[in-house]
Each structure stands twice: as structure tokens, then as C-alpha cells.
Design a protein around this motif. Structure first.
Motif, short mmCIF file in Angstrom:
data_model
loop_
_atom_site.label_atom_id
_atom_site.label_comp_id
_atom_site.label_asym_id
_atom_site.label_seq_id
_atom_site.Cartn_x
_atom_site.Cartn_y
_atom_site.Cartn_z
N PHE A 62 -3.97 -15.35 8.04
CA PHE A 62 -3.48 -15.65 6.70
C PHE A 62 -3.21 -14.36 5.93
CE2 PHE A 62 -4.72 -20.15 6.60
CZ PHE A 62 -5.63 -20.19 7.63
N TYR B 96 -2.96 -13.33 1.78
CA TYR B 96 -3.14 -13.74 0.40
C TYR B 96 -2.75 -12.60 -0.52
CZ TYR B 96 -5.93 -17.80 1.84
OH TYR B 96 -6.35 -18.99 2.40
N GLN C 43 -3.42 -11.08 -4.41
CA GLN C 43 -4.35 -11.15 -5.53
C GLN C 43 -3.84 -10.28 -6.68
OE1 GLN C 43 -8.41 -9.53 -5.14
NE2 GLN C 43 -9.18 -11.41 -6.14
N SER D 18 -3.79 -8.91 -10.69
CA SER D 18 -4.91 -8.37 -11.48
C SER D 18 -5.73 -9.48 -12.12
CB SER D 18 -4.39 -7.40 -12.53
OG SER D 18 -3.42 -8.04 -13.35
N SER D 19 -5.18 -10.66 -12.26
CA SER D 19 -5.93 -11.79 -12.84
C SER D 19 -7.08 -12.24 -11.93
CB SER D 19 -4.99 -12.97 -13.08
OG SER D 19 -4.42 -13.40 -11.85
N GLY D 20 -7.01 -11.93 -10.65
CA GLY D 20 -8.12 -12.23 -9.75
C GLY D 20 -7.91 -13.40 -8.80
N GLU D 21 -7.01 -14.30 -9.12
CA GLU D 21 -6.82 -15.46 -8.26
C GLU D 21 -6.20 -15.06 -6.93
OE1 GLU D 21 -4.63 -18.57 -10.11
OE2 GLU D 21 -4.72 -19.89 -8.37
N MET D 22 -6.68 -15.65 -5.85
CA MET D 22 -6.13 -15.41 -4.52
C MET D 22 -5.04 -16.43 -4.27
SD MET D 22 -7.84 -12.93 -3.02
CE MET D 22 -7.93 -13.15 -1.27
N PHE E 84 -2.28 -17.99 -1.76
CA PHE E 84 -1.90 -18.11 -0.36
C PHE E 84 -0.41 -17.82 -0.20
CE2 PHE E 84 -1.34 -19.55 3.83
CZ PHE E 84 -0.30 -20.46 3.86
N TYR F 243 0.85 -18.36 6.75
CA TYR F 243 -0.11 -18.65 7.81
C TYR F 243 0.56 -18.54 9.18
CZ TYR F 243 -2.68 -21.63 11.09
OH TYR F 243 -3.31 -22.12 12.19
N PHE G 202 -4.22 -9.22 0.92
CA PHE G 202 -5.29 -9.31 1.89
C PHE G 202 -4.84 -10.10 3.11
CE2 PHE G 202 -8.83 -7.56 -0.42
CZ PHE G 202 -8.51 -7.76 -1.75
N GLU H 133 -14.27 -22.74 9.25
CA GLU H 133 -13.90 -22.76 7.84
C GLU H 133 -14.21 -21.43 7.14
OE1 GLU H 133 -13.86 -26.32 9.61
OE2 GLU H 133 -15.76 -25.24 9.32
N LYS H 134 -14.52 -20.41 7.91
CA LYS H 134 -14.86 -19.13 7.33
C LYS H 134 -13.70 -18.15 7.48
CE LYS H 134 -17.76 -15.09 8.11
NZ LYS H 134 -18.82 -14.49 8.94
N LEU H 135 -13.31 -17.55 6.36
CA LEU H 135 -12.29 -16.51 6.38
C LEU H 135 -12.97 -15.14 6.36
CD1 LEU H 135 -9.69 -17.85 3.78
CD2 LEU H 135 -9.33 -17.59 6.24
N PHE I 251 -11.93 -11.29 5.67
CA PHE I 251 -10.84 -10.56 5.04
C PHE I 251 -10.87 -9.09 5.41
CE2 PHE I 251 -9.06 -13.55 1.99
CZ PHE I 251 -10.05 -14.52 1.90
#
Lengths: 112, 114
Positions: free
Chosen positions: A35, A37, A39, A41-45, A47, A50, A91, A98-100, A102
């Protein structure tokens, strides 16, 4: 254990140029997902794209494409025609169940 | 369709206190994962819940715990806060008809421990 390596801490690119962000990975799993992603500066990742390890073709999503070279264990993100809004941290991640996991990320700055 | 929501967005606590963070997944998603992001350690997986059961757990001390409710909403709790717990806590949900393997993240909760 799985590992992601992103060797470019920061990149500066002129607006409208294409940019390639590097990502290499290490895993012993025969099947995995990769994957990218974004990010801001607001912080949200956010997507982006894939790639499944058994996918025959490289993934594409609009201006984003993935240069997947399985034998070299690399999954580079290509952004075509970069825009000012592309400035952010990027990233690469690999999934096991279910674990990413990074990488450390690449800070991309688009110059007008 | 609404995205992943996290509350609160910002939080300031002092050492020794405890904190609870909340995450509401995308409608129809049953898996919720939590990640911690710090400048020093980067993004690290905390745990993942599916149908109210913890399926996966990262390498964090027992002070970090979580739970999931029947509506898939999840909470994360950190007890006896330490300065090093200051971080951006990201929640992600997964599952659904499309992109079943993709985790979609919320805006995060920025926790500052003084």
C-alpha cells in the motif's frame, strides 16, 4: 517479520513533473499486499494505491501508478504531473493479515 | 458514505492520568485497527479488533488496551500516562464490498502528555 525501506527522506520536485518515490520490502509471506498512503500536515492517512503480490499488472489509480518488481522486492510509487497539493509525507506499507508495517516515509515538496 | 471518525481530535493530559480515545469505522466495516505515530518510532501497530474480539496485538505494554462494541465502534485506553505516550493515534477500518483488504484511516487523535 516484515520490513519496509524508504531511502528518500525528502524530495523536491517542480510542479507538473513526474516523481518516483522508492520503496523496497522484505517478507517471507508468499502472499502479501503493498500500500501507499499520503499524509498531509493535517495528519490523516489517505489511501492512494494497492498492489497484491499475485497481481499480474501494475496498479494504477488516476495520477498514481505503482512500479511493482516482485523479484527485486520493490514497489515504487509514480505520481504523474505533480501538483502543489501533492506536497505531503508518503508512506509505503506492507500488510500481513490485518497489520500494516510502514516505512519511515518520504517528505515530498512540490515547487511552483 | 462517511469516513472513519475519531474523537477527540486533540487531548492534553498529565503524567499518571488515563485517557480513552474513540473511533467510529466506515459503515459496514467490522475490523478496526489502532496505530501510534511518533517522530522517533514512526507508525506502529497497536491492536486490531473484529466482531468485538481482539485478533492481533502489537508490541505495546499492557497500559494500552482497547475494545470494540457490537456496532463496530472501538475505544482505546491508555492508563498511567507517560511522557512518551505523546503521539498521534490513528484508527483505521477495513472490510466491505470493495477494497476489503484496504485500511482506511481517520483523522487521528493528537495526544499530548505533560
Amino acid at each position: 517479520a516484515q520490513k519496509i525501506t524508504q531511502t528518500q527522506p525528502g524530495m523536491f520536485v517542480q510542479e507538473k513533473e513526474a516523481v518516483t518515490l522508492d520503496c523496497t520490502y522484505d517478507t517471507s509471506d508468499p502472499s502479501y499486499g503493498l500500500f501507499w498512503y499520503k499524509q498531509p500536515s493535517s495528519g490523516e492517512m489517505i489511501f492512494l494505491i494497492y498492489q497484491g503480490s499475485y497481481d499480474q499488472q501494475n496498479a494504477t489509480e488516476g495520477r498514481y501508478s505503482l512500479n511493482f518488481q516482485k523479484a527485486r522486492k520493490s514497489a515504487n510509487l509514480v505520481i504523474s504531473a505533480s501538483q502543489l497539493g501533492d506536497s505531503a509525507m508518503y508512506f509505503c506499507a506492507i500488510a500481513r493479515f490485518e497489520k500494516l508495517t510502514f516505512g519511515t516515509g518520504t517528505r515530498l515538496t512540490i515547487i511552483p | 458514505k462517511a469516513g472513519v471518525t475519531q474523537t477527540p481530535r486533540y487531548l492534553i493530559k498529565t503524567r499518571g492520568q488515563q485517557v480513552t480515545l474513540s473511533c467510529s469505522p466506515i459503515s459496514g466495516h467490522r475490523s478496526v485497527s489502532w496505530y501510534q505515530q511518533t517522530p522517533g518510532q514512526g507508525l506502529q501497530f497497536l491492536f486490531e479488533y473484529f466482531s468485538e474480539t481482539q485478533r492481533n496485538k502489537g508490541n505495546f505494554p499492557g497500559r494500552f488496551s482497547g475494545r470494540q462494541f457490537s456496532n463496530s465502534r472501538s475505544e482505546m485506553n491508555v492508563s498511567t500516562l507517560e511522557l512518551g505516550d505523546s503521539a498521534l493515534y490513528l484508527c483505521a477500518s477495513m472490510g466491505g464490498a470493495l477494497g476489503a483488504d484496504t485500511q482506511y484511516f481517520g483523522p487521528g487523535t493528537r495526544l499530548t502528555v505533560l
